[in-house]
Every structure is written in C-alpha cells, then in structure tokens.
Design a protein around this motif. Structure first.
Motif, PDB file in Angstrom:
ATOM      1  N   MET A   1       0.813  -1.202   0.000  1.00 33.30           N
ATOM      2  CA  MET A   1       0.000   0.000   0.000  1.00 33.30           C
ATOM      3  C   MET A   1       0.854   1.264   0.000  1.00 33.30           C
ATOM      4  SD  MET A   1      -2.785  -1.192  -0.470  1.00 33.30           S
ATOM      5  CE  MET A   1      -4.192  -0.219  -0.243  1.00 33.30           C
ATOM      6  N   GLU A   2       2.166   1.100   0.171  1.00 37.83           N
ATOM      7  CA  GLU A   2       3.041   2.269   0.118  1.00 37.83           C
ATOM      8  C   GLU A   2       2.940   2.945  -1.249  1.00 37.83           C
ATOM      9  OE1 GLU A   2       4.723  -0.842   0.726  1.00 37.83           O
ATOM     10  OE2 GLU A   2       4.306  -0.749   2.853  1.00 37.83           O
ATOM     11  N   VAL A   3       2.782   2.112  -2.296  1.00 40.19           N
ATOM     12  CA  VAL A   3       2.652   2.650  -3.654  1.00 40.19           C
ATOM     13  C   VAL A   3       1.430   3.553  -3.740  1.00 40.19           C
ATOM     14  CG1 VAL A   3       2.222   2.006  -6.049  1.00 40.19           C
ATOM     15  CG2 VAL A   3       3.810   0.684  -4.690  1.00 40.19           C
ATOM     16  N   GLY A   4       0.350   3.138  -3.132  1.00 34.36           N
ATOM     17  CA  GLY A   4      -0.874   3.931  -3.165  1.00 34.36           C
ATOM     18  C   GLY A   4      -0.736   5.255  -2.448  1.00 34.36           C
ATOM     19  N   HIS A   5      -0.128   5.225  -1.270  1.00 32.90           N
ATOM     20  CA  HIS A   5       0.031   6.465  -0.516  1.00 32.90           C
ATOM     21  C   HIS A   5       1.030   7.403  -1.190  1.00 32.90           C
ATOM     22  CE1 HIS A   5      -2.635   5.190   2.623  1.00 32.90           C
ATOM     23  NE2 HIS A   5      -1.996   4.042   2.711  1.00 32.90           N
ATOM     24  N   LEU A   6       2.053   6.847  -1.817  1.00 39.66           N
ATOM     25  CA  LEU A   6       2.995   7.672  -2.582  1.00 39.66           C
ATOM     26  C   LEU A   6       2.279   8.321  -3.773  1.00 39.66           C
ATOM     27  CD1 LEU A   6       5.916   8.591  -3.099  1.00 39.66           C
ATOM     28  CD2 LEU A   6       6.219   6.507  -4.437  1.00 39.66           C
ATOM     29  N   TRP A   7       1.415   7.571  -4.434  1.00 40.06           N
ATOM     30  CA  TRP A   7       0.645   8.101  -5.559  1.00 40.06           C
ATOM     31  C   TRP A   7      -0.259   9.237  -5.098  1.00 40.06           C
ATOM     32  CZ3 TRP A   7      -4.358   8.718  -7.255  1.00 40.06           C
ATOM     33  CH2 TRP A   7      -4.537   8.891  -8.615  1.00 40.06           C
ATOM     34  N   VAL A   8      -0.894   9.079  -3.927  1.00 43.61           N
ATOM     35  CA  VAL A   8      -1.775  10.120  -3.397  1.00 43.61           C
ATOM     36  C   VAL A   8      -0.967  11.375  -3.073  1.00 43.61           C
ATOM     37  CG1 VAL A   8      -3.258  10.739  -1.451  1.00 43.61           C
ATOM     38  CG2 VAL A   8      -3.520   8.526  -2.544  1.00 43.61           C
ATOM     39  N   GLU A   9       0.214  11.229  -2.484  1.00 44.40           N
ATOM     40  CA  GLU A   9       1.040  12.388  -2.167  1.00 44.40           C
ATOM     41  C   GLU A   9       1.473  13.119  -3.430  1.00 44.40           C
ATOM     42  OE1 GLU A   9       1.603  13.893   0.692  1.00 44.40           O
ATOM     43  OE2 GLU A   9       0.211  12.405   1.490  1.00 44.40           O
ATOM     44  N   ARG A  10       1.817  12.389  -4.470  1.00 45.11           N
ATOM     45  CA  ARG A  10       2.182  13.021  -5.743  1.00 45.11           C
ATOM     46  C   ARG A  10       0.992  13.753  -6.347  1.00 45.11           C
ATOM     47  NH1 ARG A  10       5.623   8.066  -8.388  1.00 45.11           N
ATOM     48  NH2 ARG A  10       7.495   8.373  -7.142  1.00 45.11           N
ATOM     49  N   LEU A  11      -0.196  13.171  -6.217  1.00 45.79           N
ATOM     50  CA  LEU A  11      -1.395  13.819  -6.739  1.00 45.79           C
ATOM     51  C   LEU A  11      -1.680  15.111  -5.982  1.00 45.79           C
ATOM     52  CD1 LEU A  11      -3.774  13.564  -8.738  1.00 45.79           C
ATOM     53  CD2 LEU A  11      -5.022  12.374  -6.933  1.00 45.79           C
ATOM     54  N   ARG A  12      -1.433  15.121  -4.678  1.00 46.09           N
ATOM     55  CA  ARG A  12      -1.658  16.337  -3.885  1.00 46.09           C
ATOM     56  C   ARG A  12      -0.668  17.435  -4.250  1.00 46.09           C
ATOM     57  NH1 ARG A  12      -3.128  13.794   1.905  1.00 46.09           N
ATOM     58  NH2 ARG A  12      -5.263  13.320   1.322  1.00 46.09           N
ATOM     59  N   ARG A  13       0.582  17.065  -4.496  1.00 49.03           N
ATOM     60  CA  ARG A  13       1.611  18.058  -4.831  1.00 49.03           C
ATOM     61  C   ARG A  13       1.377  18.663  -6.209  1.00 49.03           C
ATOM     62  NH1 ARG A  13       5.839  14.494  -2.550  1.00 49.03           N
ATOM     63  NH2 ARG A  13       5.973  13.700  -4.656  1.00 49.03           N
ATOM     64  N   ASN A  14       1.009  17.840  -7.172  1.00 52.59           N
ATOM     65  CA  ASN A  14       0.795  18.314  -8.534  1.00 52.59           C
ATOM     66  C   ASN A  14      -0.681  18.624  -8.720  1.00 52.59           C
ATOM     67  OD1 ASN A  14       3.483  17.755  -9.095  1.00 52.59           O
ATOM     68  ND2 ASN A  14       3.001  15.642  -9.596  1.00 52.59           N
ATOM     69  N   LYS A  15      -0.965  19.842  -9.004  1.00 53.12           N
ATOM     70  CA  LYS A  15      -2.363  20.263  -9.148  1.00 53.12           C
ATOM     71  C   LYS A  15      -2.867  19.922 -10.552  1.00 53.12           C
ATOM     72  CE  LYS A  15      -2.493  22.079  -5.098  1.00 53.12           C
ATOM     73  NZ  LYS A  15      -3.135  21.380  -4.037  1.00 53.12           N
ATOM     74  N   CYS A  16      -3.346  18.706 -10.710  1.00 56.28           N
ATOM     75  CA  CYS A  16      -3.917  18.319 -12.001  1.00 56.28           C
ATOM     76  C   CYS A  16      -5.439  18.347 -11.889  1.00 56.28           C
ATOM     77  CB  CYS A  16      -3.413  16.946 -12.436  1.00 56.28           C
ATOM     78  SG  CYS A  16      -4.028  15.577 -11.480  1.00 56.28           S
TER      79      CYS A  16
END
Length: 168
Positions: A1-16
């Motif tokens: 699940m680390e992959v999922g939480h890393l993906w969420v953090e990247r999504l929060r940083r990048n405003k897409c």
C-alpha cells in the motif's frame, strides 16, 4: 500500500484536474495495488481496512468530500456512487481467473497448481475435492488457520458466500 500512498502524495503536490486524477486512479493506481492478488493470501478484513484508508486519502485530491460513507464510495455510478472497486471481489476474481486459465494446462503454473493440490491433500490426509468443500459447517475448520494453503479461497467463500460448483 506504500505505492498507493505515494501516488496520493504526488497527486496532492501536482495540481492536475480532477478528471485526470480519476483516470490515473482507475487505470494506474488500482492496477498497481492489485497486481499480484492471485498469489497472496490476506485476511479480507485487513485488506478492506487498508483499501478504505487509501480510498479516504485519495478522495480529497480528486475533489470529493472525504467524509462520504463506504456505501457511496463503493456504489456504482448509476446509483450516484463513486464506483471504487471492492478489493475482496477483485482478489477473488484474480484467484478464480488463475484457476480457470491454468488448471490442468501444460504450463509451469498449471503444474504448480496440480502439485500444490497434491501436496496439500497428502499433508492433510484428504482425498476429497477441496475446492467444493464446505469449510463453515465443520468439515475442515482447522484448515482456516492464517497462512494455510486453502485460506485464500475459503476466506473469500465465507466472506462473499459463493460456491465453485455453481450454487449459491
């Protein structure tokens, strides 16, 4: 699940845009975190808990109220839900797909499945068809220990109340 939480953090940083986030969630993140579901055995409640935590974390960057209930997260879009996948059903589908495609095939996976069944039957002293066995009514409750050979399919059997012989 680390992959999922890393993906969420990247999504929060990048405003897409939220639409792009949803596409990434459905076609990238879900495939990443469910890869290998056919090969692992995990408690369905622990799996559900970890996925619900991930779903709650991903809702805010996708511009959805993170306090919505589990029902609305998992409900299909046609009934005003978000249509997030059920991890238990997805894991069961991967396991059944592996059995259907590889059982009795002249491949390494087919031979591995046959040998693991034979070893399991020899270790437990069973000569019955373990796939169609009823694990809840006392036939073999001692097989349901954590990490047991049959715990993956039998746990799904108990959770989703299905049978491989066609009856429900």
């Amino acid at each position: 699940m680390e992959v999922g939480h890393l993906w969420v953090e990247r999504l929060r940083r990048n405003k897409c845009p939220a639409g792009d986030g949803w596409l990434g969630f459905r076609y990238s993140l879900i495939l990443k975190v469910t890869y290998g579901f056919a090969a692992i055995n995990i408690d369905p409640d622990a799996l559900e808990h970890s996925f619900q935590k991930l779903y709650r974390d991903v809702l805010s960057p996708l511009r959805v109220n993170e306090n919505i209930t589990k029902f609305y997260r998992m409900a299909p879009k046609r009934v005003m839900g978000l249509g997030m996948p059920n991890p238990g059903i997805k894991m069961l589908a991967y396991k059944l797909h592996l059995l259907q495609t590889e059982w009795n095939q002249p491949t390494s996976a087919g031979h591995m499945l046959r040998q693991s069944l034979e070893v399991f039957q020899m270790e437990t002293g069973l000569s019955t068809n373990i796939i169609e066995a009823d694990y809840m009514t006392g036939m073999k409750p001692w097989l349901l220990v954590d990490g047991g050979s049959s715990s993956g399919v039998s746990a799904a059997d108990m959770t989703f109340d299905f049978s491989l012989d066609g009856s429900v």
